[in-house]
Design a protein around this motif. Structure first.
Motif, short mmCIF file in Angstrom:
data_model
loop_
_atom_site.label_atom_id
_atom_site.label_comp_id
_atom_site.label_asym_id
_atom_site.label_seq_id
_atom_site.Cartn_x
_atom_site.Cartn_y
_atom_site.Cartn_z
N ASP A 55 0.83 -1.20 0.00
CA ASP A 55 0.00 0.00 0.00
C ASP A 55 0.87 1.26 0.00
O ASP A 55 0.37 2.36 0.26
CB ASP A 55 -0.95 0.02 1.20
CG ASP A 55 -0.22 0.01 2.54
OD1 ASP A 55 1.04 -0.01 2.56
OD2 ASP A 55 -0.90 0.02 3.58
N GLY A 56 2.15 1.09 -0.29
CA GLY A 56 3.05 2.24 -0.36
C GLY A 56 4.47 1.79 -0.62
O GLY A 56 4.82 0.61 -0.47
N PHE A 57 5.30 2.74 -1.01
CA PHE A 57 6.72 2.48 -1.23
C PHE A 57 7.45 3.81 -1.23
O PHE A 57 6.83 4.89 -1.25
CB PHE A 57 6.95 1.75 -2.57
CG PHE A 57 6.47 2.53 -3.77
CD1 PHE A 57 7.32 3.37 -4.46
CD2 PHE A 57 5.16 2.41 -4.19
CE1 PHE A 57 6.87 4.10 -5.56
CE2 PHE A 57 4.69 3.13 -5.29
CZ PHE A 57 5.55 3.99 -5.97
N TYR A 58 8.77 3.76 -1.20
CA TYR A 58 9.60 4.96 -1.24
C TYR A 58 10.21 5.08 -2.63
O TYR A 58 10.72 4.11 -3.18
CB TYR A 58 10.68 4.91 -0.17
CG TYR A 58 10.12 4.81 1.23
CD1 TYR A 58 9.75 5.96 1.94
CD2 TYR A 58 9.91 3.57 1.83
CE1 TYR A 58 9.22 5.86 3.21
CE2 TYR A 58 9.38 3.46 3.11
CZ TYR A 58 9.03 4.62 3.79
OH TYR A 58 8.49 4.52 5.04
N LEU A 59 10.16 6.28 -3.19
CA LEU A 59 10.67 6.54 -4.53
C LEU A 59 11.83 7.53 -4.44
O LEU A 59 11.69 8.63 -3.92
CB LEU A 59 9.57 7.14 -5.41
CG LEU A 59 9.98 7.60 -6.81
CD1 LEU A 59 10.37 6.39 -7.67
CD2 LEU A 59 8.83 8.38 -7.46
N ALA A 60 12.99 7.12 -4.95
CA ALA A 60 14.16 7.99 -4.96
C ALA A 60 14.45 8.45 -6.37
O ALA A 60 14.43 7.66 -7.32
CB ALA A 60 15.38 7.24 -4.41
N SER A 61 14.69 9.75 -6.52
CA SER A 61 15.07 10.32 -7.81
C SER A 61 16.28 11.21 -7.59
O SER A 61 16.71 11.44 -6.46
CB SER A 61 13.90 11.13 -8.41
OG SER A 61 13.48 12.15 -7.52
N VAL A 62 16.84 11.71 -8.69
CA VAL A 62 18.06 12.53 -8.62
C VAL A 62 17.77 13.90 -9.20
O VAL A 62 17.26 14.02 -10.32
CB VAL A 62 19.22 11.87 -9.40
CG1 VAL A 62 20.49 12.68 -9.22
CG2 VAL A 62 19.43 10.43 -8.93
N LEU A 97 1.84 19.39 -4.06
CA LEU A 97 2.03 20.29 -5.20
C LEU A 97 3.47 20.79 -5.35
O LEU A 97 3.71 21.78 -6.05
CB LEU A 97 1.07 21.48 -5.12
CG LEU A 97 -0.42 21.15 -4.95
CD1 LEU A 97 -1.26 22.43 -4.93
CD2 LEU A 97 -0.91 20.21 -6.04
N GLN A 98 4.43 20.11 -4.73
CA GLN A 98 5.83 20.50 -4.94
C GLN A 98 6.38 19.93 -6.25
O GLN A 98 7.27 20.52 -6.85
CB GLN A 98 6.70 20.03 -3.77
CG GLN A 98 6.42 20.78 -2.48
CD GLN A 98 7.40 20.40 -1.38
OE1 GLN A 98 8.24 19.51 -1.54
NE2 GLN A 98 7.28 21.06 -0.23
N TYR A 99 5.95 18.75 -6.64
CA TYR A 99 6.32 18.12 -7.92
C TYR A 99 7.83 17.90 -8.05
O TYR A 99 8.38 18.01 -9.14
CB TYR A 99 5.80 18.94 -9.11
CG TYR A 99 4.30 19.12 -9.09
CD1 TYR A 99 3.45 18.04 -9.27
CD2 TYR A 99 3.75 20.38 -8.87
CE1 TYR A 99 2.07 18.20 -9.24
CE2 TYR A 99 2.36 20.55 -8.84
CZ TYR A 99 1.54 19.46 -9.02
OH TYR A 99 0.17 19.62 -8.99
N ILE A 100 8.49 17.60 -6.94
CA ILE A 100 9.94 17.42 -6.99
C ILE A 100 10.30 16.14 -7.75
O ILE A 100 11.16 16.15 -8.64
CB ILE A 100 10.53 17.41 -5.57
CG1 ILE A 100 10.29 18.77 -4.89
CG2 ILE A 100 12.03 17.10 -5.62
CD1 ILE A 100 10.74 18.84 -3.45
N SER A 101 9.67 15.02 -7.40
CA SER A 101 9.95 13.78 -8.12
C SER A 101 9.58 13.90 -9.59
O SER A 101 10.33 13.46 -10.47
CB SER A 101 9.17 12.61 -7.49
OG SER A 101 9.57 12.38 -6.17
N THR A 102 8.45 14.52 -9.86
CA THR A 102 8.00 14.70 -11.24
C THR A 102 9.00 15.50 -12.04
O THR A 102 9.37 15.14 -13.17
CB THR A 102 6.63 15.41 -11.27
OG1 THR A 102 5.68 14.61 -10.55
CG2 THR A 102 6.14 15.60 -12.70
N GLY A 103 9.50 16.57 -11.46
CA GLY A 103 10.49 17.38 -12.15
C GLY A 103 11.81 16.67 -12.30
O GLY A 103 12.45 16.75 -13.36
N ASN A 104 12.22 15.96 -11.26
CA ASN A 104 13.50 15.27 -11.32
C ASN A 104 13.57 14.27 -12.47
O ASN A 104 14.58 14.21 -13.20
CB ASN A 104 13.78 14.54 -10.00
CG ASN A 104 14.23 15.48 -8.90
OD1 ASN A 104 14.52 16.66 -9.13
ND2 ASN A 104 14.29 14.98 -7.68
#
Length: 210
Positions: A55-62, A97-104
């Motif tokens: 029901d969830g997980f952690y997503l890492a981006s750069v 609404l920060q969209y950090i992962s989306t932008g990364n």
């Protein structure tokens, strides 16, 4: 550990650390064998089953500044879907609404997923390449990943092409339980308490009558 996990994770600096602490022989042999095999690694049945229960997980981006960013993505059980042997995806729900992962991922599509099963002390790490898909770009895909009964705004879909994965050691994982996981046991306890209260009331009634 899937075949190509080491070819991604074990950089020169990591191999130096493994050599220093004595684990290099074991991991080097596995990594060398993997280099001769074409990738990426297919998702196995146990990985598919494991992800279907999350029901969830952690997503890492750069980020473009080189900083890693880790975000928790949650939803109903099974909201992360395995689309085929090398691909998984999920509906991206509206958040802060920060969209950090989306932008990364628009600048660097490399991501890592970290999925936890706290009650059974299991964890899965996945390396892959992510792409963002909007409703305008592929309405059918976004619709297929949407969970109709979940009350959330779906802004887009995220699709990850999986490169490799690894089942991590369970040492030091503290068991934790969600409300949903505890509910069956709590329900049984509530029933037992209710039964004892009824029995107690009956004994009191008989005592008063006697």
């Amino acid at each position: 550990m899937s075949q190509h996990y080491g070819t991604i994770a074990f950089t020169d600096a990591v191999r130096e650390a493994q050599k220093h602490y004595g684990s290099d022989a074991f991991y080097t042999s596995r990594t060398m064998r993997a280099r001769a095999i074409a990738g990426p690694d297919p998702l196995t049945e146990d990985v598919r089953e494991f992800l279907s229960e999350r029901d969830g997980f952690y997503l890492a981006s750069v980020s473009q500044t080189g900083w890693p960013y880790v975000q928790f993505r949650g939803g109903p059980v099974g909201f992360i879907r395995v689309l085929d042997d090398h691909t998984l995806g999920w509906a991206d729900f509206q958040g802060n609404l920060q969209y950090i992962s989306t932008g990364n991922v628009t600048a660097d599509d490399r991501v890592a997923l970290f999925a936890m099963d706290y009650p059974h002390r299991r964890r899965l790490k996945i390396f892959g390449h992510a792409r963002i898909t909007t409703v305008e770009e592929d309405a059918a895909l976004v619709e297929s990943l949407t969970v109709p009964e979940y009350d959330a705004v779906v802004e887009r879909a995220v699709v990850v092409s999986v490169e490799a994965f690894d089942w991590n050691c369970q040492q030091h994982i503290t068991p934790r339980f969600s409300a949903a996981e505890l509910e069956p046991r709590l329900a049984a306890l509530r029933d037992e308490v209710a039964s004892l209260r009824r029995e107690n009331e009956e004994l009191r009634r008989r005592g008063a009558a006697g």
